[in-house]
Design a protein around this motif. Structure first.
Motif, PDB file in Angstrom:
ATOM      1  N   THR A 187      -7.628   1.458  10.371  1.00  0.00           N
ATOM      2  CA  THR A 187      -7.038   0.137  10.593  1.00  0.00           C
ATOM      3  C   THR A 187      -7.762  -0.607  11.708  1.00  0.00           C
ATOM      4  O   THR A 187      -7.990  -1.816  11.612  1.00  0.00           O
ATOM      5  CB  THR A 187      -5.536   0.261  10.916  1.00  0.00           C
ATOM      6  N   ALA A 211       1.452   3.228   3.720  1.00  0.00           N
ATOM      7  CA  ALA A 211       2.525   2.947   4.681  1.00  0.00           C
ATOM      8  C   ALA A 211       2.033   3.147   6.113  1.00  0.00           C
ATOM      9  O   ALA A 211       2.425   2.408   7.024  1.00  0.00           O
ATOM     10  CB  ALA A 211       3.738   3.822   4.399  1.00  0.00           C
ATOM     11  N   SER A 212       1.165   4.110   6.329  1.00  0.00           N
ATOM     12  CA  SER A 212       0.604   4.334   7.662  1.00  0.00           C
ATOM     13  C   SER A 212      -0.344   3.201   8.051  1.00  0.00           C
ATOM     14  O   SER A 212      -0.376   2.783   9.212  1.00  0.00           O
ATOM     15  CB  SER A 212      -0.136   5.671   7.724  1.00  0.00           C
ATOM     16  N   LEU A 213      -1.123   2.703   7.083  1.00  0.00           N
ATOM     17  CA  LEU A 213      -1.986   1.550   7.352  1.00  0.00           C
ATOM     18  C   LEU A 213      -1.146   0.348   7.770  1.00  0.00           C
ATOM     19  O   LEU A 213      -1.489  -0.363   8.714  1.00  0.00           O
ATOM     20  CB  LEU A 213      -2.811   1.179   6.125  1.00  0.00           C
ATOM     21  N   GLU A 214      -0.047   0.127   7.054  1.00  0.00           N
ATOM     22  CA  GLU A 214       0.823  -1.007   7.362  1.00  0.00           C
ATOM     23  C   GLU A 214       1.411  -0.879   8.767  1.00  0.00           C
ATOM     24  O   GLU A 214       1.460  -1.850   9.516  1.00  0.00           O
ATOM     25  CB  GLU A 214       1.941  -1.113   6.324  1.00  0.00           C
ATOM     26  N   PHE A 215       1.841   0.320   9.114  1.00  0.00           N
ATOM     27  CA  PHE A 215       2.397   0.558  10.446  1.00  0.00           C
ATOM     28  C   PHE A 215       1.351   0.297  11.528  1.00  0.00           C
ATOM     29  O   PHE A 215       1.615  -0.386  12.514  1.00  0.00           O
ATOM     30  CB  PHE A 215       2.919   1.997  10.543  1.00  0.00           C
ATOM     31  N   CYS A 216       0.154   0.825  11.334  1.00  0.00           N
ATOM     32  CA  CYS A 216      -0.916   0.683  12.319  1.00  0.00           C
ATOM     33  C   CYS A 216      -1.425  -0.747  12.415  1.00  0.00           C
ATOM     34  O   CYS A 216      -1.863  -1.188  13.487  1.00  0.00           O
ATOM     35  CB  CYS A 216      -2.078   1.613  11.977  1.00  0.00           C
ATOM     36  N   MET A 259      -3.741  11.223  12.749  1.00  0.00           N
ATOM     37  CA  MET A 259      -3.561  10.129  11.809  1.00  0.00           C
ATOM     38  C   MET A 259      -4.852   9.307  11.797  1.00  0.00           C
ATOM     39  O   MET A 259      -5.113   8.517  12.691  1.00  0.00           O
ATOM     40  CB  MET A 259      -2.368   9.274  12.229  1.00  0.00           C
ATOM     41  N   HIS A 260      -5.685   9.514  10.784  1.00  0.00           N
ATOM     42  CA  HIS A 260      -6.941   8.776  10.683  1.00  0.00           C
ATOM     43  C   HIS A 260      -6.728   7.326  10.260  1.00  0.00           C
ATOM     44  O   HIS A 260      -7.627   6.514  10.381  1.00  0.00           O
ATOM     45  CB  HIS A 260      -7.912   9.496   9.737  1.00  0.00           C
ATOM     46  N   GLU A 261      -5.529   6.999   9.798  1.00  0.00           N
ATOM     47  CA  GLU A 261      -5.240   5.613   9.423  1.00  0.00           C
ATOM     48  C   GLU A 261      -5.371   4.666  10.611  1.00  0.00           C
ATOM     49  O   GLU A 261      -5.740   3.500  10.432  1.00  0.00           O
ATOM     50  CB  GLU A 261      -3.834   5.492   8.807  1.00  0.00           C
ATOM     51  N   LEU A 262      -5.093   5.150  11.816  1.00  0.00           N
ATOM     52  CA  LEU A 262      -5.216   4.296  12.992  1.00  0.00           C
ATOM     53  C   LEU A 262      -6.662   3.856  13.192  1.00  0.00           C
ATOM     54  O   LEU A 262      -6.936   2.671  13.397  1.00  0.00           O
ATOM     55  CB  LEU A 262      -4.688   5.007  14.246  1.00  0.00           C
ATOM     56  N   VAL A 302      -2.800   6.883   3.587  1.00  0.00           N
ATOM     57  CA  VAL A 302      -1.412   6.575   3.264  1.00  0.00           C
ATOM     58  C   VAL A 302      -1.169   5.080   3.536  1.00  0.00           C
ATOM     59  O   VAL A 302      -1.233   4.654   4.697  1.00  0.00           O
ATOM     60  CB  VAL A 302      -0.444   7.442   4.103  1.00  0.00           C
TER      61      VAL A 302
END
Length: 109
Positions: A7, A39-44, A1-4, A37
């Motif tokens: 973020t 939603a993944s940014l928001e989660f992270c 997950m590159h969103e982490l 994604v």
């Protein structure tokens, strides 16, 4: 997950600008072609912001639709998916929008 990692970079940059001021909101612009994604940014975001002046801030994400221009026929068009192909059949297109990934603003207080 590159969103982490994305973020983490966003929060690091916000922290460098905010100093000790509490951050209430961060607004991002994310292009549809970035493969990020929201939603993944928001989660992270909540995970990465924990324990910092960014903790509890709202993350606002504006998704920029993908848009391209065909060099063969001159038409500008929206890209419904990542396939860079004009309706005329040409793949000789220039991306006009959809690759953005930037911090637009932050609200501090």
């Amino acid at each position: 997950m590159h969103e982490l990692s994305i973020t983490q970079s966003v929060v690091d940059e916000v922290l460098s600008r905010a100093g000790s001021r509490r951050v209430h909101a961060v607004r991002l612009q994310v292009g549809a072609l970035t493969a990020v994604v929201p939603a993944s940014l928001e989660f992270c975001f909540d995970l990465v912001a924990a324990g910092t002046v960014v903790e509890g801030a709202r993350l606002e994400i504006d998704v920029t639709p993908a848009r391209a221009a065909c060099r063969a026929c001159g038409v500008s068009f929206d890209l419904p998916d990542p396939v860079l192909l004009c309706a005329c059949g040409s793949a000789d297109v220039s991306v006009l929008a959809g690759r953005e990934l930037k911090i637009v603003s932050m609200e501090v207080g």
